[in-house]
Design a protein around this motif. Structure first.
Motif, PDB file in Angstrom:
ATOM      1  N   UNK A  95       0.851  -1.190   0.000  1.00 53.24           N
ATOM      2  CA  UNK A  95       0.000   0.000   0.000  1.00 53.24           C
ATOM      3  C   UNK A  95       0.886   1.240   0.000  1.00 53.24           C
ATOM      4  N   UNK A  96       0.545   2.213  -0.801  1.00 53.44           N
ATOM      5  CA  UNK A  96       1.303   3.466  -0.818  1.00 53.44           C
ATOM      6  C   UNK A  96       0.360   4.635  -0.539  1.00 53.44           C
ATOM      7  N   UNK A  97       0.915   5.682   0.060  1.00 49.99           N
ATOM      8  CA  UNK A  97       0.136   6.879   0.361  1.00 49.99           C
ATOM      9  C   UNK A  97       0.122   7.789  -0.859  1.00 49.99           C
ATOM     10  N   UNK A  98      -1.057   8.298  -1.199  1.00 54.80           N
ATOM     11  CA  UNK A  98      -1.215   9.183  -2.347  1.00 54.80           C
ATOM     12  C   UNK A  98      -2.108  10.350  -1.957  1.00 54.80           C
ATOM     13  N   UNK A  99      -1.797  11.548  -2.456  1.00 56.07           N
ATOM     14  CA  UNK A  99      -2.620  12.719  -2.195  1.00 56.07           C
ATOM     15  C   UNK A  99      -3.807  12.749  -3.157  1.00 56.07           C
ATOM     16  N   UNK A 100      -4.900  13.326  -2.704  1.00 56.41           N
ATOM     17  CA  UNK A 100      -6.074  13.450  -3.573  1.00 56.41           C
ATOM     18  C   UNK A 100      -5.943  14.598  -4.573  1.00 56.41           C
ATOM     19  N   UNK A 101      -4.813  15.324  -4.560  1.00 53.82           N
ATOM     20  CA  UNK A 101      -4.644  16.490  -5.419  1.00 53.82           C
ATOM     21  C   UNK A 101      -4.505  16.133  -6.898  1.00 53.82           C
ATOM     22  N   UNK A 102      -4.172  14.870  -7.180  1.00 51.27           N
ATOM     23  CA  UNK A 102      -3.764  14.550  -8.548  1.00 51.27           C
ATOM     24  C   UNK A 102      -4.821  13.794  -9.343  1.00 51.27           C
ATOM     25  N   UNK A 103      -5.956  13.490  -8.748  1.00 53.40           N
ATOM     26  CA  UNK A 103      -7.030  12.832  -9.482  1.00 53.40           C
ATOM     27  C   UNK A 103      -8.361  13.419  -9.050  1.00 53.40           C
ATOM     28  N   UNK A 104      -9.387  13.094  -9.802  1.00 50.15           N
ATOM     29  CA  UNK A 104     -10.724  13.590  -9.502  1.00 50.15           C
ATOM     30  C   UNK A 104     -11.402  12.673  -8.484  1.00 50.15           C
ATOM     31  N   UNK A 105     -11.620  13.176  -7.272  1.00 51.14           N
ATOM     32  CA  UNK A 105     -12.305  12.438  -6.221  1.00 51.14           C
ATOM     33  C   UNK A 105     -13.573  13.189  -5.825  1.00 51.14           C
ATOM     34  N   UNK A 106     -14.586  12.475  -5.388  1.00 51.09           N
ATOM     35  CA  UNK A 106     -15.808  13.161  -4.937  1.00 51.09           C
ATOM     36  C   UNK A 106     -15.564  13.924  -3.640  1.00 51.09           C
ATOM     37  N   UNK A 107     -16.490  14.811  -3.325  1.00 50.28           N
ATOM     38  CA  UNK A 107     -16.387  15.573  -2.083  1.00 50.28           C
ATOM     39  C   UNK A 107     -16.490  14.641  -0.881  1.00 50.28           C
TER      40      UNK A 107
END
Length: 697
Positions: A95-107
């Motif tokens: 598992x790796x940590x990823x920021x939500x800044x780089x893809x389209x995620x819902x609110x």
């Protein structure tokens, strides 16, 4: 003083195991001031609202307690991917940590929302929100972002080139002007934005997911290749008054390949219900045979829990919160919690420990004007069922310990519970301000037995005048559902609760139903029933009854306190060659069972066991009907001969002993032949009598 809340399933079942299918939300306050909110919807966070002109800009932070005011001590084991290093204590594999800044995620509208960083402006002057607070975007990038905004004024959304002097190139400015907050500071609103230089047709901003503003293309800023990186775009907000704003910024745990998992050692400091919320998102649909993930918990003592999440119907690109709990089992001590991810297209948003059950109570700082569910950001609120909503509100009024935590007081004077259906006082108080003490309602126990408890209703309902309806509600201490007796004050002084369990702790309360159908709930008391009296040889009589062609085993209980005896729960009959002829559970007082026809002279062992594990055993000799005399002769010969043999062996010679033994053997053989012959004759007589009776009929 920051405060949030907890869950407790017990409140859901306060009246006859009520179960609310819809999500409900009620507020707890004093007068017009809201101090806490209660919901049965763990999918969405509860947002608090106050005048943003105040100096306290962090009122959206909350703390968790259960309904009895106990702190959620397990929160230290959360995997909080909103806070920095909030999940570092968890061991992960693949598992790796990823920021939500780089893809389209819902609110985000779940429990993570409370931990988002807040920016606050308490003044009426313009306030510019940009720079390091919002990601700087290069021309070839597509940007997605969500913001929660609480403001009573309009605002502009700007996308200017990031020059050193912003005003020098205002003709390249893209602007959405005078975006109006329709709630005027009464609700948090969701502002979403998507913009791209490569595909301007998809550029859009929206408020509360349902109101899309007209898309506008970003200004085309022509740049020479040598100056390409000078044109970075910094989106900004220009608020025209006081505001509080939260950007939805967080990390996720994303599987790199199969066999991805995360785990952490935890410790329950005392006996505690296991309860965990997991928030996740699917990027592609689950297959029919595919599980989203498994949650397992193993204690040092070897206790084991396993939960599986796997519904192919789950929506894609939507945040889901699933609650795993074990309300009937409590754990204490250390153990290991593991989450194993199934498909690689599943991403984890966080793990939160909860006190257990289906009810969340969120408490924050004082001075709130109202609270609301964030579910309305993404969809219209459900049409409330007025009757069910009112029932939910009244259930909350019964939990007087909430007042002690919220009000920091000894009682609920001046406190109320409000929903769309109206406001109600907590039990024990009435009046418009909920400060008038109600008539005294306290269950008064006068006598206690093993299976019954007697209440003195005159003393319990002291101060209640006339003929009134009321309910006596009782349950085992850790049970969920209440049992209810509907009564009237005119029914007499004594009221008996029966069919109880021995040596069991019961919770008892009274519910007074007023003429206008509102209710007042009394203080709860706890009473333990007495232990039952163990069965023994004096209280239990067991015998075999021989009839024509049948044999019965009968147990009779003898005691002046028959109802106080421990209930017989098991009956067993075995033959002398250890064959089990009967082994049955006993569920009532009918203690009589049919057995196969016994063999004349055989010895049966009868044994019974009561509900506390006490047992009584007795040997009974079976005889055929009509042969009592010969059977008695056989008993005397068989039982007495060995004792004579022992006495003679010490005074006669060895030859005499052998002669006696031989003689004894002959006597026994003759008796056996005689007994068999006699048994055959009796059996034939019985058969002939049976045939003659049928002929007469």
């Amino acid at each position: 003083m920051e405060k949030l809340i907890a869950t407790c399933c017990a409140l859901i079942f306060l009246i006859n195991n009520c179960n609310f299918a819809r999500g409900y939300l009620v507020s707890i306050g004093a007068g017009k001031e809201i101090r806490g909110c209660v919901t049965n919807d763990h999918q969405h966070a509860v947002a608090f609202v106050k005048n943003v002109k105040g100096k306290d800009g962090y009122f959206s932070h909350v703390e968790t307690f259960d309904l009895d005011g106990n702190a959620n001590e397990m929160r230290f084991y959360d995997c909080n991917l909103v806070k920095r290093f909030g999940c570092n204590q968890w061991r992960t594999e693949n598992l790796r940590i990823k920021s939500n800044e780089y893809k389209n995620y819902p609110a985000v509208t779940d429990f993570r929302w409370h931990d988002f960083h807040s920016v606050f402006n308490q003044y009426d002057s313009d306030f510019l929100y940009w720079g390091g607070k919002f990601k700087t975007v290069m021309p070839e990038e597509t940007h997605h972002a969500h913001f929660s905004i609480l403001t009573n004024s309009s605002f502009d959304f700007l996308i200017p080139p990031n020059y050193k002097d912003r005003k020098s190139d205002s003709h390249n400015l893209t602007i959405f002007e005078d975006i109006v907050s329709e709630s005027r500071g009464q609700r948090w609103e969701l502002f979403s934005v998507r913009f791209s230089f490569l595909d301007p047709s998809e550029n859009m901003v929206s408020v509360n997911s349902g109101e899309k503003l007209l898309p506008k293309n970003l200004k085309d800023v022509r740049m020479s290749p040598s100056r390409r990186y000078m044109y970075l775009y910094t989106p900004s907000f220009d608020f025209h008054g006081s505001v509080m704003i939260k950007k939805h910024s967080y990390d996720l745990l994303v599987p790199e390949k199969s066999n991805a998992w995360m785990e952490r050692e935890i410790e329950f400091p005392k006996e505690t219900v296991f309860c965990v919320d997991v928030v996740y998102i699917l990027r592609s649909p689950l297959k029919i045979s595919e599980n989203a993930f498994n949650v397992t918990f193993v204690t040092e003592k070897g206790e084991f829990l396993n939960f599986t999440e796997g519904h192919p119907s789950k929506e894609v690109d939507t945040w889901h919160v699933v609650r795993f709990n074990s309300l009937k089992r409590r754990f204490e001590g250390k153990g290991t919690l593991r989450l194993s991810v199934g498909p690689q297209d599943l991403e984890i948003g966080g793990i939160r420990f909860c006190p257990g059950g289906g009810l969340d109570v969120e408490i924050t700082r004082r001075g709130m004007q109202q609270c609301h569910s964030l579910s309305t950001h993404l969809a219209p609120p459900p049409v409330e069922d007025g009757e069910e909503a009112e029932k939910f509100t009244k259930l909350v009024t019964a939990k007087w310990k909430i007042c002690e935590r919220i009000n920091e007081a000894r009682n609920c004077s001046g406190m109320n519970v409000c929903s769309s259906t109206g406001c109600f006082c907590f039990f024990g108080f009435t009046g418009d301000d909920c400060k008038t003490p109600f008539q005294k309602l306290v269950p008064d126990v006068t006598k206690i037995w093993a299976r019954t408890i007697e209440l003195d209703m005159h003393r319990s309902l002291k101060g209640v005048a006339g003929s009134q309806k009321f309910q006596v509600q009782y349950r085992e201490k850790f049970a969920e559902a209440w049992k209810t007796r509907v009564c009237k004050t005119s029914m007499g002084k004594g009221l008996v609760l029966n069919l109880l369990k021995p040596e069991t702790l019961y919770v008892i309360r009274l519910v007074w139903i007023s003429p206008n159908q509102s209710s007042v709930v009394s203080k709860e008391i706890e009473t333990r029933t007495k232990p039952c009296i163990p069965i023994d040889e004096e209280t239990v009589e067991m015998k075999l009854i021989e009839a024509e062609f049948t044999t019965e085993a009968k147990v009779t209980l003898k005691s002046e306190e028959l109802e106080e005896l421990c209930r017989v729960t098991q009956m067993q009959v075995t033959s002398e060659d250890e064959e089990v002829l009967l082994d049955t559970m006993v569920h009532d007082w009918e203690l009589r069972w049919d057995l196969p026809t016994c063999r004349n002279g055989s010895i049966y062992t009868l044994s019974v066991k009561d509900e506390q594990g006490n047992s009584v055993e007795k040997n009974e000799t079976c005889f055929l009907a009509g042969d009592e005399e010969s059977l008695e002769e056989q008993r005397v010969v068989v039982v007495a001969a060995p004792s004579k043999l022992v006495l003679s062996a010490g005074v006669v010679a060895l030859g005499a002993v052998l002669l006696i033994v031989f003689g004894l053997f002959c006597v026994v053989c003759l008796c056996c032949v005689k007994s068999r012959r006699r048994a055959h004759e009796i059996k034939e007589q019985n058969r002939q009598r049976f045939v003659s009776k049928e002929t007469e009929l």
